[in-house]
Scaffold this active site. Structure first.
Site, PDB file in Angstrom:
ATOM      1  CE1 TYR A  55      -4.042  -1.631  -0.008  1.00 50.37           C
ATOM      2  CE2 TYR A  55      -3.469  -2.579   2.105  1.00 50.37           C
ATOM      3  CZ  TYR A  55      -4.308  -2.520   1.020  1.00 50.37           C
ATOM      4  OH  TYR A  55      -5.393  -3.329   0.937  1.00 50.37           O
ATOM      5  CG  ASP A  72      10.158   3.839 -11.006  1.00 46.86           C
ATOM      6  OD1 ASP A  72       9.229   3.728 -11.833  1.00 46.86           O
ATOM      7  OD2 ASP A  72      10.264   4.800 -10.224  1.00 46.86           O
ATOM      8  CD  GLU A 142      12.988   7.389 -11.447  1.00 43.95           C
ATOM      9  OE1 GLU A 142      13.118   6.295 -12.033  1.00 43.95           O
ATOM     10  OE2 GLU A 142      11.925   7.757 -10.923  1.00 43.95           O
ATOM     11  N   PRO A 192       4.513  26.407 -11.708  1.00 44.53           N
ATOM     12  CG  PRO A 192       2.784  24.985 -11.041  1.00 44.53           C
ATOM     13  CD  PRO A 192       3.133  26.030 -12.063  1.00 44.53           C
ATOM     14  CB  CYS A 383       4.819 -16.637  -4.791  1.00 47.09           C
ATOM     15  SG  CYS A 383       6.131 -16.810  -3.576  1.00 47.09           S
ATOM     16  CG  LEU A 384      -0.188 -16.461  -0.681  1.00 48.28           C
ATOM     17  CD1 LEU A 384       0.286 -17.246   0.537  1.00 48.28           C
ATOM     18  CD2 LEU A 384      -0.762 -15.120  -0.253  1.00 48.28           C
ATOM     19  CG  HIS A 509       7.270 -13.850  -7.561  1.00 47.24           C
ATOM     20  ND1 HIS A 509       5.992 -13.430  -7.281  1.00 47.24           N
ATOM     21  CD2 HIS A 509       7.838 -14.136  -6.362  1.00 47.24           C
ATOM     22  CE1 HIS A 509       5.804 -13.450  -5.982  1.00 47.24           C
ATOM     23  NE2 HIS A 509       6.899 -13.873  -5.391  1.00 47.24           N
ATOM     24  CD  GLU A 511       5.093 -12.246 -10.575  1.00 52.33           C
ATOM     25  OE1 GLU A 511       5.086 -13.441 -10.961  1.00 52.33           O
ATOM     26  OE2 GLU A 511       4.931 -11.904  -9.384  1.00 52.33           O
TER      27      GLU A 511
HETATM   28  N1  GLN Z   1       4.137 -15.598   2.183  1.00 55.35           N
HETATM   29  C1  GLN Z   1       4.670 -16.667   1.413  1.00 55.35           C
HETATM   30  C2  GLN Z   1       6.096 -17.013   1.806  1.00 55.35           C
HETATM   31  O1  GLN Z   1       6.758 -16.265   2.458  1.00 55.35           O
HETATM   32  C3  GLN Z   1       4.573 -16.359  -0.073  1.00 55.35           C
HETATM   33  C4  GLN Z   1       5.436 -15.205  -0.489  1.00 55.35           C
HETATM   34  C5  GLN Z   1       5.059 -14.647  -1.841  1.00 55.35           C
HETATM   35  O2  GLN Z   1       3.966 -14.870  -2.330  1.00 55.35           O
HETATM   36  N2  GLN Z   1       5.945 -13.876  -2.436  1.00 55.35           N
HETATM   37  O3  GLN Z   1       6.599 -18.048   1.461  1.00 55.35           O
END
Ligand code: GLN
Length: 556
Positions: A55, A72, A142, A192, A383-384, A509, A511
């Site tokens: 957040y 970034d 940057e 500005p 992952c999670l 991950h 992505e």
């Molecule tokens: N919370 C989980 C862990 O620590 C998954 C982490 C995540 O999704 N990046 O293994």
């Protein structure tokens, strides 16, 4: 070649696309044959964004070497198609930790440690590391935030000194500002920008280029005015209107002649003509109306789309490759627990559960996964999203709601996801995870082996928990296949369901490695399955209900 530096500062307000501008200009230079790297200096005091809430900060982007960095860096890697390393993200926290560490060791021999020169020298040392570790000839740097922030002062002072250190011909300052629009009179205001340039000057930095951002067309008169008041060449005022398609930004900057200007100003000769064919194809593909598929992203930070920046980009890249448009539906997992949002899930042709930490919304995600498994809706877990797929199946086959990950229930009788024994002793929260690139061996005759068309892949990780090997047999008997393993076979990296069109989840991950022109194979395979599901639904149901819709633009 002596290293050239381009420094980016922000003026007026933040979040106007300084990172994207830096990334796009990096691409312009790469297109001219130069080795480029980008560094982000973040003035906050955290050592890295790893421990910050999404957040606060959006996504944490993970690099090959395991550095947890600002989002970034994702823009830089995707736009320029490079792999960066941990020196490419510096925070105030890192700088002070280093200097204080040296002081405690007695390295300064009794001297008084001060912001200038000790902190500024450490900042400059870290800027210098970029070309040394990446081989970049042109380093783009940057600074986060905007000029005038108290905490960015030491960074700006270091940048000011850099001009004397490396020479005027080897350094440039680019100031990215915002032109507010006054609705009543229908005009854009440069005041500005003038103020923020004055502020920058008072620190001793005179910008060479001003990138003026706006949602409205910027006339030549305004360009003229900014040039005059801010004392930059007219062609060094770059009017940059918000692009409907992010990947259009490099093309816009190229058209404005910024690439030529930078190269000329740095005393360089382009090594080759830029070739924008790929990018032009990409952008026209984005603009082309395409069939739409609905994918539900079930997460807990869904209000803040930046928290899932790379997932969203990876879906876009894969969709472009398949000639599709993904309509991403953001579903709050905590809402699902209250019985809300299920219509969105039911209208979707694919479900995606991304990474995450902490117990809020976990049960909603598990319910969404159960739905995907039972209804044979394509599912991708990241992952999670993989760990919860294991929990969900575990609950089903062991017929017990107590099956869990020890992250959420320390005393579960069935810890299907658990810490590895060697991790148990670790109590620190920052930087104690399995981070960065690790190899994964794909098992023959699996969905993922077919998708990747390889036996061995390297992917980026960021997690603490693992699939508990004691439950492999139980899960296998429930139809789960362990389609990716660490080369020693100890860690499960990918799971998939045998009796399902596409139910795949990864401990890593994927992505983070997707690129606009090189979509990630798992995202492509997922969307292929989603497309099939949509087509089958269309066949099965009356047309009105499931009609494939078309949209005009693939804008953000
Ligand atoms: N919370 C989980 C862990 O620590 C998954 C982490 C995540 O999704 N990046 O293994």
């Amino acid at each position: 070649m002596i290293t050239k530096y381009i420094f980016f500062t922000g003026g007026v307000v933040s979040s106007v696309g300084k990172g994207v501008t830096a990334a796009a200009l990096g691409r312009l230079l790469k297109e001219r044959g130069f080795a480029v790297a980008v560094q982000k200096l973040d003035p906050y005091i955290n050592v890295d964004p790893g421990t910050m809430s999404p957040y606060q900060h959006g996504e944490v982007f993970v690099l090959d070497d395991g550095a947890e960095t600002d989002l970034d860096l994702g823009h830089y890697e995707r736009f320029i198609d490079i792999s960066l390393n941990r020196v490419c993200n510096v925070t105030t926290g890192q700088v002070y930790a280093e200097v204080i560490g040296k002081e405690r060791r007695g390295d300064y021999l009794g001297g008084t440690i001060q912001v200038i020169p000790h902190i500024t020298n450490e900042i400059k040392r870290r800027i210098g590391l970029v070309s040394k570790t990446t081989g970049a000839e042109i380093v783009l740097v940057e600074i986060g935030g905007t000029v005038g922030d108290i905490e960015s002062l030491p960074f700006l002072e270091a940048l000011r000194q850099m001009r004397t250190d490396v020479g005027r011909e080897n350094s440039m300052y680019i100031h990215v500002t915002w032109l507010p629009y006054i609705g009543a009179t229908g005009e854009l205001k440069t005041k500005p920008t003038q103020h923020s340039v004055r502020e920058l000057r008072s620190i001793g930095i005179s910008p060479d280029v001003i990138v003026a951002r706006s949602d409205h067309p910027i006339g030549d008169d305004l360009r003229e005015k900014i040039a005059l008041f801010c004392d930059v060449e007219r062609r060094a005022v770059v009017p940059m209107i918000t692009a409907p398609v992010l990947y259009e930004v490099p093309l816009m900057l190229e058209k404005l002649g910024v690439g030529e200007y930078l190269v000329e100003r740095l005393g360089l000769e382009p090594r080759r003509q830029p070739d924008w064919k790929e990018w032009e194809r990409l952008v026209s593909e984005v603009r082309r109306p395409k069939p739409v598929v609905n994918v539900a992203l079930v997460g807990k930070y869904v209000e803040l789309h930046d928290a899932y920046m790379s997932v969203r980009e990876a879906l876009k890249h894969a969709a472009l490759a398949l000639g599709l448009e993904v309509n991403l539906k953001w579903v709050h997992s905590a809402e699902l627990e209250k019985g809300r949002g299920w219509d969105v899930i039911r209208q979707s042709d694919g479900v995606l559960v991304p990474g995450g930490f902490g117990s809020r919304g976990i049960e909603g995600k598990i319910q969404a996964i159960r739905y995907a498994r039972e209804e044979k809706v394509p599912y991708l877990g990241l992952c999670l999203g993989m760990q919860l797929m294991v929990v969900e199946l575990g609950r089903h086959v062991l017929d017990s709601e107590d099956v869990n990950s020890t992250e959420f229930d320390r005393s579960t009788p069935h810890p299907v996801i658990d810490l590895m024994p060697d991790q148990r002793a670790i109590a620190d929260m920052g930087g104690t995870m399995r981070l960065g690139l690790y190899p994964c061996q794909l098992q023959p005759n699996t969905i993922v082996a077919a998708a990747y068309k390889k036996n061995m892949v390297q992917e980026r990780h960021r997690h603490r928990f693992e699939l508990n090997n004691a439950y492999r047999d139980v899960l296998y008997n429930g139809g789960m296949r362990f389609s990716g393993l660490s080369p020693d076979g100890r860690l499960v990296e990918i799971v998939e369901m045998a009796d399902h069109p596409f139910m795949v989840a990864t401990q890593f991950h994927p992505e983070f490695l997707s690129r606009p022109n090189r979509p990630h194979p798992l995202f492509v395979a997922f969307l292929e399955a989603v497309q099939k599901h949509a087509a089958a639904a269309l066949q099965a149901a009356p047309v009105e209900e499931h009609e494939l819709s078309y949209v005009e633009h693939g804008a953000d």
